[in-house]
Structure formats: C-alpha cells, structure tokens
Write an enzyme that holds these catalytic residues in place. Structure first.
Site: not given
Length: 333
Positions: A237, A75, A240
C-alpha cells in the site's frame, strides 16, 4: 530550538487542559485537503485486510516463568502490511526479548489498525489484564492524518503511561513516524506532514519521559532508509512498512526494552552519558531515528526535567557520529 519550543508548548497544553494548539497553525488547507484525499485513495486502493495474529508464547522451551509483553497502539504496532505473524513487529520483539532474557515471553497484542490516541484508554484496560512486565506503545500517525490536536493526543498518551507505570509495568514508547516519507504524499502535503509528525513525536517524548517511560524515535526509520529503498521497506500500500521495514523498527526498539527490564546497562550508568533538558532532548530525538530518551530525575522532583540520550542505531556517515551516548553540556537558559 523552534521544535523544542513547540513540543514544550504542546506538552504544557496537555498537562494543563489546553487542546487548541495545532501543529499546522493558520495554513490554508485548500490544496492540502485535495492532496490528502488523493493520497488516501492511492493508499486504500491496496487493502491489506487484518494484520496477522501473533499472540502467544515465545521461547516456551526455556521452561521458566514467562515475561509478559504487551503491544499497544495503531496499525504499526499491530503489524499491518505483512503476511505472516513472524514478520510483525510484536513477534520480532517477543522473539528477541526471549533470546536476550533467556526466558519465555508471553505476547499480547491489543493494538488495532486505525487507532488514534483516544483509543489508548480501552487498549490499556485490556493490556492491564495481562499484568505486563513491559508495554510497548506505538501511536500517532493516525492522529496527524486525522488532525487531532497534538495536545489531545499527548494527554491520552500521558494517561496511558501513568496507568501502566502505576500497575508496575515498564513502558517504551515508539514515537510518531515521519509521515513526510510516505510515497503517495507530494509537496506541500509532504512538508506539512513531516513538520506535524515530528512536532508530535517530540511532544510524545516529553510526556512519556516525564512519566517514567522511555521513548525511542521512529521518525527517520520511515525517512532516509525508506526513501532510499521504498520498494522493499514499504508494503504494497506504500504506507505501512514491509517485513523489512518492521524489522528495522524492531531493531531500534528492542534494546530499549532490554534496558528498561535491566537486561542491559542503564543509560545513566554508561561512561560519558550526557543530559539535556527534557524538551531539548525530545527535539533532538525527533530528528534522528533510533534515539532513546530516558529520564534523569533530580532529587526532590516527582518528574524528571532532564533526560539522557542514546543513539541506539548507527547513523549514516553524513549524519556525523551518533552511535554512543551523547555527552552534551546542559543548557541552563
């Protein structure tokens, strides 16, 4: 020295088929498992959806033959956590590379959120279809959280680098970030995550450099700076990076890409550039973000056993000067 020894053992296990080495050894997981579940719930409470698509041609007005850049990994390589394609690390690297090379750059991002090192094989299959001039691999965080044996992780990375290099692509590996900086994690999980991620990062460096890639340590990019300003460096979040966080990572990786492509002087050509055994260089790089490691092959050897270090970023004042090539007396022990 302990981290260097551990990294060398992990890399050796990967090379010779061992998969039983774990970074956490015999630690009791009761409290850790509970804390991990709580941290995961906090992170997943703010879903990000899919990362913005950034594939395409950058600097097309330059009108010359484009360079092919491919992003591979998880990611972080995909750019999860930002809202526009321009904020993703892939787009930042493509834009920067185009400016440095004065050529268009065709970007292909095959990275996927949640990917672990076993996913690299399929991603490299797709990447090779683009005939990349340069490939950037960013992988490892999900291996740590998924408790994949480090030797297994490193084996998959080594295979990916070998395949890309055999196809004529230069490779830059952004090593596993320091997960101890993630806000929802609390001690002792924070300490365990830091230890595991740094050991994996060092082992990744050994595997990458021995196979002709360059590595750049991303660990402390999710450390000192992120800890000092988590609201702006992390996304919603709290796991990240934000756009500002990805910009910091891209700033560390871009000079290594330019150097790999011959757009900047090679490390070995710079006055005062010193060398260390690869496993010691890997351990040092895991401690300081923005440290590039590249091979310094000896005559008659297929794989380099020595490496050159370069601090690609200026360290804070209390970290001592590390802004230039490191001149270190080789350790012959």
């Amino acid at each position: 020295m302990l981290r260097a020894f551990t990294a060398r053992r992990i890399a050796a296990a990967a090379a010779y088929g061992g998969g039983g080495i774990t970074a956490l050894g015999g630690i009791t997981f009761g409290l850790v498992v509970v804390e991990a579940k709580l941290a995961r719930r906090m992170i997943e409470a703010t879903p990000n959806g899919d990362p913005p698509a950034a594939d395409g041609l950058y600097g097309g007005a330059l009108g010359t033959t484009p360079l092919s850049l491919v992003m591979i990994g998880d990611s972080t390589a995909a750019g999860l956590g930002v809202h526009t394609s321009e904020e993703t690390p892939a787009a930042l690297l493509a834009t920067g590379l185009s400016a440095i090379a004065d050529r268009p750059v065709r970007l292909t991002n095959v990275a996927r959120s949640g990917a672990r090192s076993p996913s690299l094989r399929g991603q490299v299959d797709r990447a090779l279809q683009t005939r990349p001039d340069i490939a950037v691999i960013m992988i490892g965080a999900n291996d740590v959280t998924g408790r994949i044996p480090p030797a297994d992780s490193v084996r998959h990375l080594a295979d990916a680098v070998e395949r890309l290099r055999a196809a004529g692509s230069h490779v830059v590996v952004g090593t596993c970030p320091d997960l101890g900086s993630v806000k929802p994690l609390m001690p002792p999980l924070k300490w365990i995550a830091r230890r595991a991620s740094r050991q994996l990062a060092a082992a990744q460096t050994i595997a990458a450099v021995e196979r002709g890639a360059r590595s750049i340590s991303l660990g402390d990019l999710l450390g000192r700076e992120f800890a000092a300003d988590p609201l702006s460096m992390f996304s919603e979040d709290r796991y990240h990076p934000s756009a500002r966080g990805y910009a910091a990572a891209a700033a560390a990786v871009l000079p290594s890409i330019a150097s790999a492509l011959g757009l900047e002087p090679d490390l070995a050509d710079q006055p005062g550039a010193g060398v260390l055994p690869v496993y010691l260089a890997a351990a040092e790089a895991a401690e300081v973000s923005g440290t590039e490691v590249s091979g310094a092959p000896a005559p008659g050897r297929d794989r380099p056993r020595w490496a050159t270090l370069l601090r690609r970023r200026t360290a804070p004042a209390d970290d001592q000067p590390t802004s230039g090539p490191q001149q270190v007396a080789p350790d012959l022990a």
